[in-house]
Scaffold this motif. Structure first.
Motif, PDB file in Angstrom:
ATOM      1  N   TYR A   1       0.990  -1.131   0.063  1.00  0.00           N
ATOM      2  CA  TYR A   1       0.149  -0.094  -0.123  1.00  0.00           C
ATOM      3  C   TYR A   1       0.840   1.389  -0.107  1.00  0.00           C
ATOM      4  N   GLU A   2       0.703   2.062  -1.094  1.00  0.00           N
ATOM      5  CA  GLU A   2       1.658   3.382  -1.246  1.00  0.00           C
ATOM      6  C   GLU A   2       1.388   4.311  -0.011  1.00  0.00           C
ATOM      7  N   ILE A   3       2.121   5.035   0.038  1.00  0.00           N
ATOM      8  CA  ILE A   3       2.235   6.297   1.251  1.00  0.00           C
ATOM      9  C   ILE A   3       2.544   7.393   0.147  1.00  0.00           C
ATOM     10  N   ARG A   4       1.242   8.277   0.104  1.00  0.00           N
ATOM     11  CA  ARG A   4       1.405   9.655  -0.775  1.00  0.00           C
ATOM     12  C   ARG A   4       1.382  10.606   0.254  1.00  0.00           C
ATOM     13  N   ASP A   5       2.161  11.617  -0.010  1.00  0.00           N
ATOM     14  CA  ASP A   5       2.165  12.937   1.030  1.00  0.00           C
ATOM     15  C   ASP A   5       1.869  12.582   2.513  1.00  0.00           C
ATOM     16  N   ASP A   6       2.634  11.497   2.794  1.00  0.00           N
ATOM     17  CA  ASP A   6       2.630  10.997   4.222  1.00  0.00           C
ATOM     18  C   ASP A   6       1.208  10.560   4.656  1.00  0.00           C
ATOM     19  N   ILE A   7       0.675  10.126   3.732  1.00  0.00           N
ATOM     20  CA  ILE A   7      -0.775   9.555   4.005  1.00  0.00           C
ATOM     21  C   ILE A   7      -0.883   8.228   3.242  1.00  0.00           C
ATOM     22  N   PRO A   8      -0.896   6.969   4.144  1.00  0.00           N
ATOM     23  CA  PRO A   8      -1.080   5.575   3.579  1.00  0.00           C
ATOM     24  C   PRO A   8      -2.410   5.320   2.681  1.00  0.00           C
ATOM     25  N   ILE A   9      -2.360   5.079   1.815  1.00  0.00           N
ATOM     26  CA  ILE A   9      -3.474   4.773   0.716  1.00  0.00           C
ATOM     27  C   ILE A   9      -3.765   3.103   0.989  1.00  0.00           C
ATOM     28  N   MET A  10      -4.875   3.146   1.814  1.00  0.00           N
ATOM     29  CA  MET A  10      -5.230   1.675   2.247  1.00  0.00           C
ATOM     30  C   MET A  10      -6.406   1.410   1.487  1.00  0.00           C
ATOM     31  N   LEU A  11      -6.331   1.487   0.193  1.00  0.00           N
ATOM     32  CA  LEU A  11      -7.533   0.803  -0.663  1.00  0.00           C
ATOM     33  C   LEU A  11      -6.967  -0.440  -1.320  1.00  0.00           C
ATOM     34  N   ILE A  12      -7.670  -1.369  -1.293  1.00  0.00           N
ATOM     35  CA  ILE A  12      -7.254  -2.831  -1.830  1.00  0.00           C
ATOM     36  C   ILE A  12      -6.994  -2.561  -3.449  1.00  0.00           C
ATOM     37  N   GLU A  13      -7.893  -1.982  -4.041  1.00  0.00           N
ATOM     38  CA  GLU A  13      -7.632  -1.630  -5.412  1.00  0.00           C
ATOM     39  C   GLU A  13      -6.676  -0.669  -5.975  1.00  0.00           C
ATOM     40  N   GLU A  14      -6.178  -0.136  -4.876  1.00  0.00           N
ATOM     41  CA  GLU A  14      -4.939   0.886  -5.230  1.00  0.00           C
ATOM     42  C   GLU A  14      -3.596   0.040  -4.864  1.00  0.00           C
ATOM     43  N   ALA A  15      -3.665  -1.104  -4.264  1.00  0.00           N
ATOM     44  CA  ALA A  15      -2.527  -1.717  -3.619  1.00  0.00           C
ATOM     45  C   ALA A  15      -1.705  -2.546  -4.859  1.00  0.00           C
ATOM     46  N   LYS A  16      -0.479  -2.641  -4.797  1.00  0.00           N
ATOM     47  CA  LYS A  16       0.341  -3.201  -5.911  1.00  0.00           C
ATOM     48  C   LYS A  16       0.860  -4.523  -5.187  1.00  0.00           C
ATOM     49  N   PRO A  17       0.936  -5.405  -6.200  1.00  0.00           N
ATOM     50  CA  PRO A  17       1.395  -6.746  -5.823  1.00  0.00           C
ATOM     51  C   PRO A  17       2.948  -6.774  -5.423  1.00  0.00           C
ATOM     52  N   LEU A  18       3.339  -7.517  -4.261  1.00  0.00           N
ATOM     53  CA  LEU A  18       4.755  -7.419  -3.723  1.00  0.00           C
ATOM     54  C   LEU A  18       5.580  -8.249  -4.568  1.00  0.00           C
ATOM     55  N   ASN A  19       6.853  -7.657  -4.911  1.00  0.00           N
ATOM     56  CA  ASN A  19       7.576  -8.232  -5.809  1.00  0.00           C
ATOM     57  C   ASN A  19       8.423  -9.406  -4.955  1.00  0.00           C
TER      58      ASN A  19
END
Length: 57
Positions: free
Chosen positions: A38-56
């Motif tokens: 789950y990406e952190i943008r501007d110090d805010i965690p984006i905790m949306l499942i559809e925004e998450a990226k697969p872990l390499n």
């Protein structure tokens, strides 16, 4: 500004409700169970499942 430790302690993966941890570069939160980042943008965690990226691997 880094994510506050108190916030990290209460955050959980929105998909499995499991524990998450900060990435080494502190730009995301990792759920090992779901293998998602789950990406952190501007110090805010984006905790949306559809925004998450697969872990390499």
């Amino acid at each position: 500004m880094a994510i506050n430790q108190e916030l990290l302690d209460i955050l959980a993966c929105p998909q499995c409700k499991g524990e998450i941890r900060l990435t080494d570069t502190e730009d995301g939160l990792i759920c090992e169970t779901c293998r998602l980042v789950y990406e952190i943008r501007d110090d805010i965690p984006i905790m949306l499942i559809e925004e998450a990226k697969p872990l390499n691997p």
